[in-house]
Design an enzyme around this catalytic site. Structure first.
Site, PDB file in Angstrom:
ATOM      1  N   GLY A  32       0.817  -1.204   0.000  1.00  0.00           N
ATOM      2  CA  GLY A  32       0.000   0.000   0.000  1.00  0.00           C
ATOM      3  C   GLY A  32       0.853   1.257   0.000  1.00  0.00           C
ATOM      4  O   GLY A  32       0.566   2.222  -0.716  1.00  0.00           O
ATOM      5  N   ARG A  36       7.332   1.837   0.852  1.00  0.00           N
ATOM      6  CA  ARG A  36       7.713   0.431   1.024  1.00  0.00           C
ATOM      7  C   ARG A  36       8.135  -0.148  -0.319  1.00  0.00           C
ATOM      8  O   ARG A  36       9.057  -0.977  -0.379  1.00  0.00           O
ATOM      9  CB  ARG A  36       6.558  -0.380   1.620  1.00  0.00           C
ATOM     10  N   ARG A  55       1.368  10.881  -9.035  1.00  0.00           N
ATOM     11  CA  ARG A  55       0.710  11.013  -7.739  1.00  0.00           C
ATOM     12  C   ARG A  55       1.536  10.424  -6.592  1.00  0.00           C
ATOM     13  O   ARG A  55       1.002  10.048  -5.545  1.00  0.00           O
ATOM     14  CB  ARG A  55      -0.684  10.373  -7.750  1.00  0.00           C
ATOM     15  N   ARG A  99      -0.186  -8.749  -3.143  1.00  0.00           N
ATOM     16  CA  ARG A  99      -0.264  -7.666  -2.166  1.00  0.00           C
ATOM     17  C   ARG A  99       0.621  -8.012  -0.988  1.00  0.00           C
ATOM     18  O   ARG A  99       0.575  -9.132  -0.460  1.00  0.00           O
ATOM     19  CB  ARG A  99      -1.709  -7.455  -1.715  1.00  0.00           C
ATOM     20  N   SER A 102      -0.063  -4.562   5.533  1.00  0.00           N
ATOM     21  CA  SER A 102      -0.222  -4.705   6.980  1.00  0.00           C
ATOM     22  C   SER A 102      -1.672  -4.960   7.310  1.00  0.00           C
ATOM     23  O   SER A 102      -2.574  -4.665   6.526  1.00  0.00           O
ATOM     24  CB  SER A 102       0.285  -3.445   7.693  1.00  0.00           C
ATOM     25  N   ASP A 216      -0.685  -4.435  14.028  1.00  0.00           N
ATOM     26  CA  ASP A 216      -1.285  -4.077  15.311  1.00  0.00           C
ATOM     27  C   ASP A 216      -2.294  -5.141  15.699  1.00  0.00           C
ATOM     28  O   ASP A 216      -2.784  -5.894  14.843  1.00  0.00           O
ATOM     29  CB  ASP A 216      -1.954  -2.699  15.252  1.00  0.00           C
ATOM     30  N   ARG A 229       6.569  -0.273   9.914  1.00  0.00           N
ATOM     31  CA  ARG A 229       5.741  -0.843   8.855  1.00  0.00           C
ATOM     32  C   ARG A 229       6.390  -0.650   7.495  1.00  0.00           C
ATOM     33  O   ARG A 229       6.232  -1.472   6.587  1.00  0.00           O
ATOM     34  CB  ARG A 229       4.355  -0.192   8.868  1.00  0.00           C
TER      35      ARG A 229
END
Length: 244
Positions: A32, A36, A55, A99, A102, A216, A229
């Site tokens: 996402g 990363r 973007r 994908r 997290s 989490d 993350r």
């Protein structure tokens, strides 16, 4: 003018992805967070070429253990994941979409940094309505990718959880009991993208899998930091990279 190779289009662009002639591999990792994606490219890939920064959604193609692989951020939520994954599949010819994200645990047996393979994705989204199906659709991963990922995790000595996850449109839910109800149905964790990815892949006849790291624990109020993350979920990354 477009250049094609075995039906794959390299010079085409969309309003959201502009490769400028750079290759997008048939297998792509989809975190996402675009940072990363940058971390993965800089840490693991060789001969890296940037193929997107529209973007701020950074995308890269490189080589891992001799295999071409791409990585690109997708943003947050089913609408964002669905937009990028649809274009990657239908415009750029991507065949395997993994994908790497997290998720928040909602089962006691899960702990921070545990890895989850999403065999299925329950959802409160209405994304499937567009297909006009005469019933409820069961949203599942591609077994070929799931099997290969499990074999890779076993070789690496990584314990994983395999089960159903929740892809929710709602981060701040007015119904404080909602996650308890999903937990009672055996849902392992909550995230916001997998269901859209799986439906796009199924409709197009390509492969998709979500590999998630527990960032989490919602019921225990435990959490990792944003920096952790971004850069420390390396076990998940190393399993996914082997799927190229």
């Amino acid at each position: 003018m477009n250049y094609t190779d075995n039906g794959r289009n390299f010079f085409t662009e969309t309003p959201h992805i502009k490769p400028k002639g750079a290759e997008i591999a048939e297998t792509i990792l989809l975190p996402g967070d675009p940072l990363r994606a940058q971390f993965i490219a800089e840490t693991y890939l060789e001969d890296v070429v940037e193929f997107n920064r529209v973007r701020g959604m950074l995308g890269y193609t490189g080589t891992y253990n001799g295999n071409r692989i791409s990585v690109m951020g997708t943003g947050m939520g089913i609408p964002s994941m669905s937009l990028y994954s649809w274009e990657l599949i239908h415009v750029f010819g991507v065949k395997n979409l993994i994908r790497i994200g997290s998720a928040g645990a909602i089962q006691d047996k899960l702990n921070l940094y545990d890895i989850v393979f999403a065999i299925g994705a329950s959802t409160d989204s209405n994304y499937a309505k567009q297909y006009h199906l005469p019933g409820y659709y069961s949203i599942t991963a591609s077994f070929d990718l799931l099997e290969k990922a499990k074999q890779t995790a076993d070789r690496q000595g990584q314990a994983v959880h395999i089960g159903n996850v929740l892809s929710s449109d709602i981060f701040y839910n007015e119904d404080s009991t909602a996650l308890n109800k999903w937990s009672e149905m055996g849902i392992l964790c909550a995230e916001m993208e997998t269901a859209g990815l799986y439906m796009n892949a199924a409709r197009a006849g390509v492969n998709a899998l979500s590999i998630l790291t527990i960032s989490d624990h919602i019921f225990r109020e435990e959490a990792t930091t944003p920096e952790e993350r971004q850069t420390s979920f390396t076990q998940m990354m190393e399993i996914a990279l082997e799927l190229a």
